[in-house]
Design a protein around this motif. Sequence first.
Motif, PDB file in Angstrom:
ATOM      1  N   ALA A  91      -1.108  -7.061  -4.665  1.00  0.00           N
ATOM      2  CA  ALA A  91      -1.863  -6.832  -5.522  1.00  0.00           C
ATOM      3  C   ALA A  91      -3.499  -6.232  -4.213  1.00  0.00           C
ATOM      4  O   ALA A  91      -3.733  -4.938  -4.381  1.00  0.00           O
ATOM      5  CB  ALA A  91      -3.294  -7.547  -6.219  1.00  0.00           C
ATOM      6  N   SER A 108       0.728  -1.328  -0.152  1.00  0.00           N
ATOM      7  CA  SER A 108      -0.539   0.051  -0.126  1.00  0.00           C
ATOM      8  C   SER A 108       1.045   0.954   0.324  1.00  0.00           C
ATOM      9  O   SER A 108       0.225   2.220   0.038  1.00  0.00           O
ATOM     10  CB  SER A 108      -0.857   0.142   1.355  1.00  0.00           C
ATOM     11  N   SER A 111      -5.027   2.397  -3.815  1.00  0.00           N
ATOM     12  CA  SER A 111      -6.275   3.451  -5.135  1.00  0.00           C
ATOM     13  C   SER A 111      -7.076   3.766  -4.363  1.00  0.00           C
ATOM     14  O   SER A 111      -8.068   4.841  -4.205  1.00  0.00           O
ATOM     15  CB  SER A 111      -5.985   2.198  -5.996  1.00  0.00           C
ATOM     16  N   LEU A 128      -1.775  -2.294  -3.416  1.00  0.00           N
ATOM     17  CA  LEU A 128      -2.664  -1.816  -3.810  1.00  0.00           C
ATOM     18  C   LEU A 128      -3.293  -1.728  -4.322  1.00  0.00           C
ATOM     19  O   LEU A 128      -4.015   0.111  -4.638  1.00  0.00           O
ATOM     20  CB  LEU A 128      -1.810  -2.170  -5.229  1.00  0.00           C
ATOM     21  N   ALA A 129      -4.674  -2.130  -4.417  1.00  0.00           N
ATOM     22  CA  ALA A 129      -5.633  -1.769  -4.380  1.00  0.00           C
ATOM     23  C   ALA A 129      -6.227  -1.000  -3.618  1.00  0.00           C
ATOM     24  O   ALA A 129      -7.323   0.094  -3.784  1.00  0.00           O
ATOM     25  CB  ALA A 129      -7.157  -3.731  -5.107  1.00  0.00           C
ATOM     26  N   ARG A 130      -5.530  -1.044  -2.349  1.00  0.00           N
ATOM     27  CA  ARG A 130      -6.385  -0.903  -0.833  1.00  0.00           C
ATOM     28  C   ARG A 130      -5.717   0.593  -1.319  1.00  0.00           C
ATOM     29  O   ARG A 130      -6.323   1.420  -0.574  1.00  0.00           O
ATOM     30  CB  ARG A 130      -5.927  -1.611   0.490  1.00  0.00           C
ATOM     31  N   THR A 177      -9.810  -6.701  -9.989  1.00  0.00           N
ATOM     32  CA  THR A 177      -9.303  -5.114  -9.254  1.00  0.00           C
ATOM     33  C   THR A 177      -8.670  -4.948  -8.398  1.00  0.00           C
ATOM     34  O   THR A 177      -9.357  -3.322  -8.597  1.00  0.00           O
ATOM     35  CB  THR A 177      -9.517  -6.465  -7.630  1.00  0.00           C
ATOM     36  N   ALA A 178      -7.549  -5.132  -8.571  1.00  0.00           N
ATOM     37  CA  ALA A 178      -6.367  -3.863  -8.983  1.00  0.00           C
ATOM     38  C   ALA A 178      -6.605  -2.712  -9.577  1.00  0.00           C
ATOM     39  O   ALA A 178      -5.750  -1.488  -9.414  1.00  0.00           O
ATOM     40  CB  ALA A 178      -4.518  -4.679  -8.342  1.00  0.00           C
ATOM     41  N   SER A 181       0.769  -1.059 -11.142  1.00  0.00           N
ATOM     42  CA  SER A 181      -0.962  -2.436 -11.518  1.00  0.00           C
ATOM     43  C   SER A 181      -0.724  -3.300 -13.042  1.00  0.00           C
ATOM     44  O   SER A 181      -0.974  -3.902 -13.252  1.00  0.00           O
ATOM     45  CB  SER A 181      -1.902  -1.250 -11.290  1.00  0.00           C
ATOM     46  N   ARG A 194       1.679   4.314  -9.020  1.00  0.00           N
ATOM     47  CA  ARG A 194       1.183   2.969  -8.639  1.00  0.00           C
ATOM     48  C   ARG A 194       0.398   2.758 -10.269  1.00  0.00           C
ATOM     49  O   ARG A 194       0.243   1.459 -11.162  1.00  0.00           O
ATOM     50  CB  ARG A 194      -0.733   3.349  -7.951  1.00  0.00           C
ATOM     51  N   LEU A 218     -13.249  -6.489  -2.858  1.00  0.00           N
ATOM     52  CA  LEU A 218     -11.725  -6.717  -2.456  1.00  0.00           C
ATOM     53  C   LEU A 218     -11.641  -7.630  -1.454  1.00  0.00           C
ATOM     54  O   LEU A 218     -11.744  -8.284  -0.960  1.00  0.00           O
ATOM     55  CB  LEU A 218     -11.090  -5.573  -2.750  1.00  0.00           C
TER      56      LEU A 218
END
Length: 353
Positions: A232, A64, A239, A235-237, A298-299, A330, A326, A265
Amino acid sequence: MLDPILSRWLDVQAQALDVGSCDPQEVLPRLAEANVLRIGVPKSQGGLGGDVAGAVEAIADVASHSLAAAFVCWGQRSFIEYLLLSPNERLREQLLPDLLSGKLAGATGLSNAMKFLSGIETLQINAEPTDDGWTFNGRLHWVTNLRKNGFVVAAAVEHNQGGTPFIMAIPDSVAGLQRSRDLELLGLQSSNTAALGLEGVELSRGWLLHEDARKFLPAVRPAFLGLQCGMAIGLARRSLAEVANHLGSSRTVLREELEALRATLDHLVTELKQGLLSGRFTAEPAPLFRLRIALAETAANAVQLELQASGGKAYLTAHGSGFARRWRESAFVPIVTPSLVQLRTELARQAAL
């Protein structure tokens, strides 16, 4: 939660870690000082206890802030997992303390082996037997965490004269091992990612991680892929958190999509942890493959939503450097081995059986 000192350092250095202007030798000691590498390692082995799900969360927390640092963490933590699952107790006692302290870098080196397990690729290292071990020749084209001041790499090896493929730990100090210059990546440059060549490398049986690659690889694959999923997830969290920060009166239309992605997620993370802790993925890898694909998608969707929430600012150098990083991160998640294409190919092959 990460140690606040590590969190601040990662935030300050995230851009430098991505473009390679931060000394890559700093990453492991920082992770070790914050005890990130000890999560999920038994206390009897020098760890903090817990389980592999906790290690996934630790890598997600690092990701993150910086995917480059999380990539290094994944490589190190995966090698630690190989040692924990290896029957070679003497080698574990020899290497584990320095791996947990960050003094020694551990490189997974098993990306080729995971493709071999699925019938996608042949093994790239071969061995000739000697009196007390083997002589190795071959090449690993892409390995992360090959720290210049000390590393050990795991590799799957094919017998020249037939026989069962096996798994070796190869130390950087051995004669005949050549590390290339760092690969010129689009990002994640402070990750000590390079190629390895082996020419007449001689090692004894004391460096054997497991005598049967076809038994060892399915046993470690859930951790290998599960820990990788942490990148992943983190990174998703991040963003999605950025999306929430940007939502104002002019962008409330994005809130529904934000909440939907958050729910997706959370569901995927729960499924991943349950599968890892139950041991289901060892006998049934297909659900893990599908989770890896879904988390990568998802990311990517989260980063695209961040772009929409940020608006034109994301395209200005002064304001958008974090987003641009980011975005590059991704783009890496789908291609790290096993890539999404490789996973989809394997799922299609299994469905056709």
